[in-house]
Design an enzyme around this catalytic site. Structure first.
Site, mmCIF file in Angstrom:
data_model
loop_
_atom_site.group_PDB
_atom_site.id
_atom_site.type_symbol
_atom_site.label_atom_id
_atom_site.label_comp_id
_atom_site.label_asym_id
_atom_site.label_seq_id
_atom_site.Cartn_x
_atom_site.Cartn_y
_atom_site.Cartn_z
ATOM 1 N N GLU A 175 1.268 76.047 61.546
ATOM 2 C CA GLU A 175 0.726 75.568 62.687
ATOM 3 C C GLU A 175 -0.777 75.564 62.458
ATOM 4 O OE1 GLU A 175 0.395 74.383 68.174
ATOM 5 O OE2 GLU A 175 1.328 76.616 67.222
ATOM 6 N N LYS A 212 4.506 72.994 62.341
ATOM 7 C CA LYS A 212 4.151 72.710 63.658
ATOM 8 C C LYS A 212 2.676 71.982 64.035
ATOM 9 C CE LYS A 212 4.141 73.601 68.140
ATOM 10 N NZ LYS A 212 4.653 74.384 69.334
#
Length: 296
Positions: A175, A212
């Protein structure tokens, strides 16, 4: 690795719920839920309160596997039980794939980015994650400026840790969040895209990651990442957008699914009746599912 969970994440219809608020963000999450700081006197009591909130969400009828593919948990949640079962086992019994947040927060900003703080006990955490039947992990960095060396450092750190996670037979969610308030958001995303492609191309055939990412300024900017053979799934964070705004942006991006935290729980309140709570959660779940699955 659980092959049916792998298949569900790769090809299933739905989104990933993020219930992984950690020490720093827990008071804010509880306050939004209606539990203020005078309701607890120390960290243990605070984490008891947040586990009650998460339990209420996870056990609600609207939190179901026909809409939700997976759920990201905080480490303490992994070690706690819901209705007599460890949280990951409870989720798996519902048909929802469990993930674990493993980062220890963000370092101070340097070169326009915030790297992850060192994860000194990662091997031990991964061992326990396997014991608790966790499928994958999540770790977050933040990009504030279009600084090529800073963004390169973020991606290199993420993949270095990801390789340790893959070696433990878990799937890492990488992420590298781009701050939605960055004045150079689209430029950051262009640099990030190229750095991610370079790292993905270097993975071997049996290595898979998930990404992400902040919903990109330019629609379908991450199409190449979504279609990359080493990428199991690309999910989107809400990043401070309202749920309606995040959903609308998500709908513009083919193949991108939601992984919302604040936007998922925004309308939930501690003083809701059971019926009010279940209805508010059901409405949120269905709207994020729709944005993840039905594209413009």
């Amino acid at each position: 690795m659980n092959s049916s969970q792998f298949e569900k994440i790769k090809n299933g219809k739905g989104f990933i719920a993020a219930l992984d608020q950690s020490g720093g963000s827990t008071p804010k999450a509880l306050a939004a839920y209606g539990v203020l700081e005078d309701a607890y006197t120390n960290d243990d009591e605070m984490f008891d309160q947040v586990h009650e909130m998460r339990t209420r969400i996870i056990t609600s009828p609207g939190f179901d596997s026909s809409h939700i593919l997976g759920t990201i948990l905080f480490e303490q949640t992994m070690d706690r039980e819901i209705e007599g079962k460890y949280t990951a086992d409870y989720l798996a019994d519902k048909g929802i794939v469990p993930f674990l947040k493993v980062d220890k927060g963000l370092a101070d900003q340097k070169d326009g980015v915030q790297l992850m703080k060192p994860i000194n006990d990662l091997d031990e955490t991964l061992r326990r994650a396997n014991e608790r039947n966790i499928f994958g992990t999540k770790m977050r960095s933040v990009i504030h400026e279009a600084n090529p060396s800073g963004i390169k450092a973020v991606v290199e750190q993420q993949f270095e840790v990801a390789k340790q996670i893959m070696a433990a037979d878990l799937v890492p969610i990488i992420e590298p969040e781009v701050d939605i308030h960055s004045g150079e958001k689209e430029k950051c995303e262009d640099i990030l895209h190229d750095e991610l492609i370079q790292q993905l191309n270097a993975l071997s055939e049996n290595e898979y990651v998930m990404l992400k990412l902040t919903i990109p300024t330019k629609n379908n900017a991450y199409k190449e990442l979504i279609e990359h053979p080493r990428v199991l799934r690309v999910v989107a964070l809400s990043g401070g957008y309202s749920r309606d705004e995040a959903n609308e942006k998500l709908k513009q991006n083919d193949g991108l699914i939601g992984s919302f935290s604040r936007a998922l729980a925004a309308d939930l309140r501690a003083n809701h009746s059971g019926e009010e709570f279940d209805e508010a959660l059901k409405s949120a779940v269905e709207s994020i599912y729709d944005a993840s699955v039905n594209k413009h």
